[in-house]
Design a protein around this motif. Sequence first.
Motif, PDB file in Angstrom:
ATOM      1  N   LEU A 173     -43.477  -1.437  -2.432  1.00  0.00           N
ATOM      2  CA  LEU A 173     -44.079  -2.340  -3.408  1.00  0.00           C
ATOM      3  C   LEU A 173     -45.509  -1.934  -3.748  1.00  0.00           C
ATOM      4  CD1 LEU A 173     -44.002  -4.992  -5.065  1.00  0.00           C
ATOM      5  CD2 LEU A 173     -44.775  -6.180  -2.992  1.00  0.00           C
ATOM      6  N   VAL A 174     -46.317  -1.689  -2.723  1.00  0.00           N
ATOM      7  CA  VAL A 174     -47.726  -1.354  -2.946  1.00  0.00           C
ATOM      8  C   VAL A 174     -47.859   0.028  -3.578  1.00  0.00           C
ATOM      9  CG1 VAL A 174     -49.938  -0.962  -1.807  1.00  0.00           C
ATOM     10  CG2 VAL A 174     -48.495  -2.866  -1.093  1.00  0.00           C
ATOM     11  N   ARG A 175     -47.017   0.946  -3.202  1.00  0.00           N
ATOM     12  CA  ARG A 175     -47.067   2.285  -3.824  1.00  0.00           C
ATOM     13  C   ARG A 175     -46.825   2.190  -5.324  1.00  0.00           C
ATOM     14  NH1 ARG A 175     -43.110   5.808  -5.499  1.00  0.00           N
ATOM     15  NH2 ARG A 175     -43.720   8.015  -5.612  1.00  0.00           N
ATOM     16  N   GLY A 176     -45.802   1.418  -5.720  1.00  0.00           N
ATOM     17  CA  GLY A 176     -45.519   1.271  -7.140  1.00  0.00           C
ATOM     18  C   GLY A 176     -46.673   0.636  -7.899  1.00  0.00           C
ATOM     19  N   SER A 177     -47.288  -0.389  -7.300  1.00  0.00           N
ATOM     20  CA  SER A 177     -48.425  -1.038  -7.953  1.00  0.00           C
ATOM     21  C   SER A 177     -49.616  -0.096  -8.037  1.00  0.00           C
ATOM     22  CB  SER A 177     -48.815  -2.305  -7.176  1.00  0.00           C
ATOM     23  OG  SER A 177     -47.758  -3.242  -7.152  1.00  0.00           O
ATOM     24  N   THR A 178     -49.840   0.683  -6.981  1.00  0.00           N
ATOM     25  CA  THR A 178     -50.975   1.600  -6.948  1.00  0.00           C
ATOM     26  C   THR A 178     -50.835   2.694  -8.001  1.00  0.00           C
ATOM     27  OG1 THR A 178     -51.250   1.197  -4.568  1.00  0.00           O
ATOM     28  CG2 THR A 178     -52.325   3.148  -5.479  1.00  0.00           C
ATOM     29  N   LEU A 179     -49.629   3.195  -8.190  1.00  0.00           N
ATOM     30  CA  LEU A 179     -49.407   4.253  -9.174  1.00  0.00           C
ATOM     31  C   LEU A 179     -49.812   3.816 -10.585  1.00  0.00           C
ATOM     32  CD1 LEU A 179     -45.970   5.719  -8.005  1.00  0.00           C
ATOM     33  CD2 LEU A 179     -48.201   6.849  -7.935  1.00  0.00           C
ATOM     34  N   SER A 180     -49.569   2.542 -10.901  1.00  0.00           N
ATOM     35  CA  SER A 180     -49.942   2.054 -12.234  1.00  0.00           C
ATOM     36  C   SER A 180     -51.407   1.645 -12.306  1.00  0.00           C
ATOM     37  CB  SER A 180     -49.048   0.879 -12.631  1.00  0.00           C
ATOM     38  OG  SER A 180     -49.196  -0.203 -11.724  1.00  0.00           O
ATOM     39  N   ILE A 181     -51.929   1.047 -11.247  1.00  0.00           N
ATOM     40  CA  ILE A 181     -53.312   0.555 -11.264  1.00  0.00           C
ATOM     41  C   ILE A 181     -54.307   1.713 -11.281  1.00  0.00           C
ATOM     42  CG2 ILE A 181     -55.047  -0.708  -9.935  1.00  0.00           C
ATOM     43  CD1 ILE A 181     -52.781  -2.518  -8.933  1.00  0.00           C
ATOM     44  N   LYS A 182     -54.019   2.800 -10.588  1.00  0.00           N
ATOM     45  CA  LYS A 182     -54.997   3.888 -10.503  1.00  0.00           C
ATOM     46  C   LYS A 182     -55.205   4.608 -11.832  1.00  0.00           C
ATOM     47  CE  LYS A 182     -52.114   7.828  -9.121  1.00  0.00           C
ATOM     48  NZ  LYS A 182     -51.908   8.870  -8.097  1.00  0.00           N
ATOM     49  N   GLU A 183     -54.339   4.328 -12.802  1.00  0.00           N
ATOM     50  CA  GLU A 183     -54.500   4.935 -14.131  1.00  0.00           C
ATOM     51  C   GLU A 183     -55.366   4.078 -15.051  1.00  0.00           C
ATOM     52  OE1 GLU A 183     -53.475   7.898 -14.641  1.00  0.00           O
ATOM     53  OE2 GLU A 183     -52.393   8.041 -12.728  1.00  0.00           O
ATOM     54  N   GLU A 184     -55.801   2.917 -14.589  1.00  0.00           N
ATOM     55  CA  GLU A 184     -56.608   2.033 -15.419  1.00  0.00           C
ATOM     56  C   GLU A 184     -58.023   2.606 -15.622  1.00  0.00           C
ATOM     57  OE1 GLU A 184     -55.557  -0.575 -16.977  1.00  0.00           O
ATOM     58  OE2 GLU A 184     -53.552  -0.688 -16.079  1.00  0.00           O
ATOM     59  N   VAL A 185     -58.665   2.130 -16.691  1.00  0.00           N
ATOM     60  CA  VAL A 185     -59.978   2.644 -17.051  1.00  0.00           C
ATOM     61  C   VAL A 185     -61.020   2.310 -15.992  1.00  0.00           C
ATOM     62  CG1 VAL A 185     -61.821   2.524 -18.775  1.00  0.00           C
ATOM     63  CG2 VAL A 185     -59.426   2.507 -19.505  1.00  0.00           C
ATOM     64  N   TYR A 186     -60.945   1.113 -15.409  1.00  0.00           N
ATOM     65  CA  TYR A 186     -61.978   0.722 -14.448  1.00  0.00           C
ATOM     66  C   TYR A 186     -61.920   1.566 -13.173  1.00  0.00           C
ATOM     67  CZ  TYR A 186     -58.162  -2.150 -12.523  1.00  0.00           C
ATOM     68  OH  TYR A 186     -56.961  -2.596 -12.012  1.00  0.00           O
ATOM     69  N   ALA A 190     -65.080   3.642 -11.750  1.00  0.00           N
ATOM     70  CA  ALA A 190     -65.541   3.613 -10.359  1.00  0.00           C
ATOM     71  C   ALA A 190     -65.729   5.031  -9.815  1.00  0.00           C
ATOM     72  CB  ALA A 190     -64.534   2.849  -9.502  1.00  0.00           C
ATOM     73  N   ARG A 191     -64.813   5.920 -10.178  1.00  0.00           N
ATOM     74  CA  ARG A 191     -64.960   7.311  -9.740  1.00  0.00           C
ATOM     75  C   ARG A 191     -66.214   7.951 -10.356  1.00  0.00           C
ATOM     76  NH1 ARG A 191     -59.232   7.982 -11.056  1.00  0.00           N
ATOM     77  NH2 ARG A 191     -57.973   7.777  -9.164  1.00  0.00           N
ATOM     78  N   SER A 192     -66.470   7.612 -11.628  1.00  0.00           N
ATOM     79  CA  SER A 192     -67.593   8.244 -12.336  1.00  0.00           C
ATOM     80  C   SER A 192     -68.942   7.865 -11.745  1.00  0.00           C
ATOM     81  CB  SER A 192     -67.554   7.866 -13.818  1.00  0.00           C
ATOM     82  OG  SER A 192     -67.799   6.479 -14.002  1.00  0.00           O
ATOM     83  N   VAL A 193     -69.017   6.718 -11.078  1.00  0.00           N
ATOM     84  CA  VAL A 193     -70.293   6.313 -10.468  1.00  0.00           C
ATOM     85  C   VAL A 193     -70.371   6.728  -9.001  1.00  0.00           C
ATOM     86  CG1 VAL A 193     -70.618   4.386 -12.052  1.00  0.00           C
ATOM     87  CG2 VAL A 193     -69.406   4.012  -9.895  1.00  0.00           C
TER      88      VAL A 193
END
Length: 294
Positions: A173-186, A190-193
């Motif tokens: 469940l968490v893997r599936g959610s993470t795969l979609s969330i990590k593609e979000e702009v925010y 966070a990585r850019s800062v």
Amino acid sequence: MDRTMADSSETVANPQSLTRIALIRLLEDRIALSCIGVLLLFFFLAVGAAYLTPYDPYHASPEESLLPPSWSHLMGTDLIGRDVFSRVLFGARISMLIGFISVGISATIGVTLGLIAGYYGRFVDTIIMRFIDTLMAFPGILLALTIIALLGPGILNVMIAVGIGGVPSYARLVRGSTLSIKEEVYIDAARSVGARDWRIMRDHILPNAFPPVLVLISMSYGWAFLSAASLSFLGLGAESPAVEWGAMLNDSRALLWVAPWTAIFPGIAIMCVVLSTNLLGDSLRDAIDPRLRQ
């Protein structure tokens, strides 16, 4: 046009969090409130068992063996004269604690593995998910029995076995959610800062992936509770003199036709807890995402 823009501005100025909206929906659900009430009742009965029970649940009175329910013994007595009502209340402590700790083990390990697999992907994802697939090759109760066979019987080993048996559900469940969330702009922001990976997972991905995990926790508690009771019924869990509902059912197998109350009342307690957690999980799922009702 102006009115639409004004409404939009008001909405932005006074946003309602998804958590608050879900909580309001949950409090409006009578079934959910009833289930919460039942679970709270068992919780307070377990906590206050020492003050509510009229008899010592471990004290045997052979002269009062197999007495039917009465005003002096609300749920009757068992084969050696122990008060069933007192044992049911004290049994709630161990039974519900086993369920909580088992779910805690499942959620902690499963969520951690799912986050790591979904965030890093590639080789890490392959290794973790092949391990999860191996666990899923066994039915949950069979996997728990296998672990118990390796570790030996006992309450602690039951909690570990049932907890490991529930890991795959959380990880996938968490893997599936993470795969979609990590593609979000925010996440990119966070990585850019310069945010580190563990901080992104903790502060940005996990909070957004948590609502479905909360639903799974509620629904899997019933499975963990029932699995632990089943293992105790088979003689692999709580051992004498510990009081546990599954063990009480095991002790009453030979008395079903002679003294059915020794099995009926622990069985009703198990049914109430499992049914309440399952219905609460359904209501919680609907509150978080009303589209699932259709």
